[in-house]
Write an enzyme that holds these catalytic residues in place. Structure first.
Site, PDB file in Angstrom:
ATOM      1  CE1 TYR A  11      78.927 -51.809  74.935  1.00 24.22           C
ATOM      2  CE2 TYR A  11      78.868 -50.141  76.661  1.00 24.22           C
ATOM      3  CZ  TYR A  11      78.353 -50.677  75.490  1.00 24.22           C
ATOM      4  OH  TYR A  11      77.268 -50.090  74.893  1.00 24.22           O
ATOM      5  CG  ASP A  74      96.173 -56.619  89.034  1.00 27.39           C
ATOM      6  OD1 ASP A  74      95.679 -55.485  88.884  1.00 27.39           O
ATOM      7  OD2 ASP A  74      95.959 -57.340  90.036  1.00 27.39           O
ATOM      8  CB  THR A 144      80.407 -42.115  86.444  1.00 24.01           C
ATOM      9  OG1 THR A 144      79.003 -42.290  86.344  1.00 24.01           O
ATOM     10  CG2 THR A 144      80.794 -42.101  87.899  1.00 24.01           C
ATOM     11  CB  SER A 179      76.417 -47.437  93.565  1.00 22.46           C
ATOM     12  OG  SER A 179      77.480 -47.103  92.678  1.00 22.46           O
ATOM     13  CE1 TYR A 181      82.271 -47.415  88.243  1.00 20.16           C
ATOM     14  CE2 TYR A 181      80.006 -46.613  88.214  1.00 20.16           C
ATOM     15  CZ  TYR A 181      81.257 -46.677  87.639  1.00 20.16           C
ATOM     16  OH  TYR A 181      81.503 -46.004  86.478  1.00 20.16           O
ATOM     17  CG  HIS A 182      77.910 -44.252  90.602  1.00 24.59           C
ATOM     18  ND1 HIS A 182      77.021 -45.295  90.679  1.00 24.59           N
ATOM     19  CD2 HIS A 182      77.864 -43.840  89.311  1.00 24.59           C
ATOM     20  CE1 HIS A 182      76.450 -45.491  89.491  1.00 24.59           C
ATOM     21  NE2 HIS A 182      76.950 -44.635  88.634  1.00 24.59           N
ATOM     22  CE  LYS A 185      84.451 -45.010  87.146  1.00 21.97           C
ATOM     23  NZ  LYS A 185      85.216 -44.980  85.903  1.00 21.97           N
ATOM     24  CG  LEU A 239      68.829 -48.042  75.099  1.00 24.70           C
ATOM     25  CD1 LEU A 239      67.312 -48.155  75.173  1.00 24.70           C
ATOM     26  CD2 LEU A 239      69.211 -46.752  74.389  1.00 24.70           C
ATOM     27  CB  THR A 253      63.374 -54.844  84.419  1.00 27.37           C
ATOM     28  OG1 THR A 253      64.570 -54.506  83.675  1.00 27.37           O
ATOM     29  CG2 THR A 253      63.092 -56.333  84.270  1.00 27.37           C
ATOM     30  CE1 TYR A 255      65.569 -53.152  87.652  1.00 29.49           C
ATOM     31  CE2 TYR A 255      67.402 -51.723  88.222  1.00 29.49           C
ATOM     32  CZ  TYR A 255      66.912 -52.942  87.771  1.00 29.49           C
ATOM     33  OH  TYR A 255      67.798 -53.941  87.448  1.00 29.49           O
ATOM     34  CD  GLU A 328      67.643 -45.658  90.804  1.00 29.28           C
ATOM     35  OE1 GLU A 328      68.712 -45.265  90.333  1.00 29.28           O
ATOM     36  OE2 GLU A 328      66.911 -46.485  90.224  1.00 29.28           O
TER      37      GLU A 328
HETATM   38  N1  USQ Z   1      67.377 -49.145  85.548  1.00 30.82           N
HETATM   39  C1  USQ Z   1      66.066 -49.606  85.408  1.00 30.82           C
HETATM   40  N2  USQ Z   1      65.884 -50.871  84.957  1.00 30.82           N
HETATM   41  C2  USQ Z   1      66.914 -51.701  84.633  1.00 30.82           C
HETATM   42  C3  USQ Z   1      68.247 -51.227  84.752  1.00 30.82           C
HETATM   43  C4  USQ Z   1      68.438 -49.941  85.217  1.00 30.82           C
HETATM   44  O1  USQ Z   1      65.105 -48.881  85.686  1.00 30.82           O
HETATM   45  O2  USQ Z   1      66.648 -52.846  84.220  1.00 30.82           O
HETATM   46  C5  USQ Z   1      67.625 -47.764  85.994  1.00 30.82           C
HETATM   47  C6  USQ Z   1      68.586 -47.660  87.170  1.00 30.82           C
HETATM   48  O3  USQ Z   1      67.908 -47.861  88.390  1.00 30.82           O
HETATM   49  C7  USQ Z   1      69.154 -46.264  86.978  1.00 30.82           C
HETATM   50  C8  USQ Z   1      69.179 -46.073  85.468  1.00 30.82           C
HETATM   51  O4  USQ Z   1      68.286 -47.067  84.948  1.00 30.82           O
HETATM   52  O5  USQ Z   1      68.292 -45.297  87.532  1.00 30.82           O
HETATM   53  C9  USQ Z   1      70.551 -46.261  84.844  1.00 30.82           C
HETATM   54  O6  USQ Z   1      71.032 -47.538  85.240  1.00 30.82           O
HETATM   55  P1  USQ Z   1      72.276 -48.248  84.496  1.00 30.82           P
HETATM   56  O7  USQ Z   1      72.394 -49.618  85.084  1.00 30.82           O
HETATM   57  O8  USQ Z   1      72.140 -48.117  83.025  1.00 30.82           O
HETATM   58  O9  USQ Z   1      73.468 -47.280  84.917  1.00 30.82           O
HETATM   59  P2  USQ Z   1      74.364 -47.168  86.219  1.00 30.82           P
HETATM   60  O10 USQ Z   1      74.196 -48.276  87.180  1.00 30.82           O
HETATM   61  O11 USQ Z   1      74.175 -45.809  86.772  1.00 30.82           O
HETATM   62  O12 USQ Z   1      75.825 -47.335  85.624  1.00 30.82           O
HETATM   63  C10 USQ Z   1      76.148 -47.183  84.231  1.00 30.82           C
HETATM   64  C11 USQ Z   1      77.507 -47.823  83.991  1.00 30.82           C
HETATM   65  C12 USQ Z   1      78.559 -47.058  84.793  1.00 30.82           C
HETATM   66  C13 USQ Z   1      78.494 -45.579  84.454  1.00 30.82           C
HETATM   67  C14 USQ Z   1      77.091 -45.046  84.693  1.00 30.82           C
HETATM   68  C15 USQ Z   1      76.892 -43.619  84.276  1.00 30.82           C
HETATM   69  O13 USQ Z   1      77.481 -49.191  84.369  1.00 30.82           O
HETATM   70  O14 USQ Z   1      79.852 -47.593  84.498  1.00 30.82           O
HETATM   71  O15 USQ Z   1      79.386 -44.874  85.276  1.00 30.82           O
HETATM   72  O16 USQ Z   1      76.170 -45.828  83.898  1.00 30.82           O
HETATM   73  S1  USQ Z   1      75.740 -42.765  85.309  1.00 30.82           S
HETATM   74  O17 USQ Z   1      74.494 -43.557  85.402  1.00 30.82           O
HETATM   75  O18 USQ Z   1      75.482 -41.478  84.747  1.00 30.82           O
HETATM   76  O19 USQ Z   1      76.325 -42.686  86.625  1.00 30.82           O
END
Ligand code: USQ
Length: 382
Positions: A11, A74, A144, A179, A181-182, A185, A239, A253, A255, A328
């Protein structure tokens, strides 16, 4: 400069490769299409189909005159890494080659193991390859903001000056990821910091927040150059998901309480931040850390913005507080510093109504292809 973009199909990887190429750098990309494979396995579709890397590179050359070299393989396998580094001799490496989704890493044991194995072994291979083939090269690593978690004190850019029993020392900022994943990092950062101290590597670790958007200066030349766009619960960021949900007539949605606050940025700013970091490298023996986002929003703020813009486009957008599948904090203090990239010259693209309208109008073209059953699958953390 000769710049190697690892994870160049992603992406952010593909738009970054075009952006650096448009700025007169010599660019090569490497990828094994892991993200595409995981999406297929989880039965997740991109909003629209995107060509493979060879086709994208040929298209980019035809519209820009610039060549991007493509290496498919890979990066967790040393022989492939060694071959690419030896052949290309990069002066800078942009490292995106990771499993990037928090929900994917929490799906089940196999997904967790893949995330751990892939992310850590690619980072280790990059370190060993720089040492062996190009010790002066600068590693620009995508970290991140999630490495910091949501602490009850201000978040500095990577480092914290601590005073303890009358003495002072500077440490990596205490990290508590939300998580697996995080957490990988954080482990990447620790690996890099160890080898910065041991082998005097040059490293910039970019603590990036969630990214939104799909258009960049380079994608204007042809829409088949757009990055792939996930809106599903596993790989889509919030977003981008809300924009698709608004268009699909699916209640947004949010959360839980929706007070979860993060630092967001437009995809255009990701590219500028990476380019500014590459063009202004860290010194030997320096682990430089920037917090890469331009503004903070709560999930409630984002939902309200999308609802407002949607109504102006005649969409009927509802907001629903659904059960939070994640563990969270849903209401918390959040005050991260982010001056390093601004000091390097970043001029941010803020989230405006125009930006949301442009995204929504494009997504409307694919309204009939949106799969409602991919939007909320409740990948539970616990
Ligand atoms: N969230 C909602 N509704 C949804 C999807 C997400 O309320 O439908 C909330 C999540 O619970 C979270 C926030 O929105 O509190 C951000 O979620 P996200 O899915 O946009 O972001 P995240 O899972 O944290 O991961 C994304 C990328 C990842 C990057 C990270 C930056 O997938 O690669 O590292 O954003 S950060 O969030 O600052 O860690």
């Amino acid at each position: 400069m000769r710049i190697l973009v690892l994870g160049g199909d992603g992406y952010l990887g593909w738009p970054t490769a075009m952006h650096l190429s448009a700025h007169a750098h010599e660019v090569a990309v490497a990828d094994n299409y892991l993200r595409r494979r995981l999406c297929r396995e989880e039965q997740v579709n991109f909003l629209y189909e995107v060509p493979d890397l060879d086709e994208r590179a040929a298209l980019w050359q035809s519209v820009s005159g610039h060549r991007i070299a493509v290496h498919i393989g890979d990066l967790s396998q040393w022989d492939f890494v060694a071959k690419v580094f030896e052949k290309f001799g990069p002066q800078a490496i942009v490292h995106y080659a990771e499993q990037p989704a928090a929900p994917y890493s929490m799906l089940h044991r196999k997904a967790a193991t893949l995330t751990l194995h892939n992310n850590l072994s690619v980072t280790a291979n990059v370190i060993f390859a720089v040492r062996e083939f190009c010790p002066d090269a600068h590693i620009v690593k995508l970290g991140t903001m999630g490495e910091y978690g949501t602490p009850n004190i201000d978040i500095e850019e990577g480092w914290l000056e601590v005073e303890h029993k009358g003495r002072q020392h500077k440490f990596l900022y205490p990290r508590q990821a939300g998580s697996l994943y995080h957490t990988t990092k954080i482990m990447d950062t620790d690996l890099l910091w160890f080898y910065v101290r041991t082998w005097a590597l040059r490293v910039t670790d970019l603590m990036q927040g969630p990214v939104y958007g799909l258009f960049t200066d380079e994608t204007e030349k042809n829409e088949r150059l757009l990055p792939f766009f996930n809106y599903d619960e596993i790989f889509g960021t919030v977003l981008n998901r809300f924009v698709v949900q608004a268009v699909a007539g699916y209640p947004l949605t949010v959360y839980g309480k929706g007070g979860q606050t993060r630092g967001y940025l437009n995809i255009k700013d990701t590219l500028n931040c990476v380019r500014l970091s590459v063009e202004n490298p860290a010194d030997h023996g320096e682990l430089r850390i920037f917090n890469q986002f331009t503004e903070t929003f709560s999930v409630n703020d984002l939902a309200a913005r999308v609802q407002e813009t949607g109504s102006e486009l005649g969409l009927n957008v509802d907001i629903q507080h659904v059960e939070n599948p994640r563990l969270e904090a849903e209401a918390h203090y959040y005050n991260p510093r982010h001056t390093g990239l601004l000091d390097l010259g970043l001029s941010p693209h803020y989230l405006s109504e125009d930006v949301l309208v442009e995204m929504m109008e494009y997504v409307i073209k694919y309204k009939d292809q949106i799969k409602h059953d991919q939007i909320y699958r409740k990948v539970k953390w616990a």
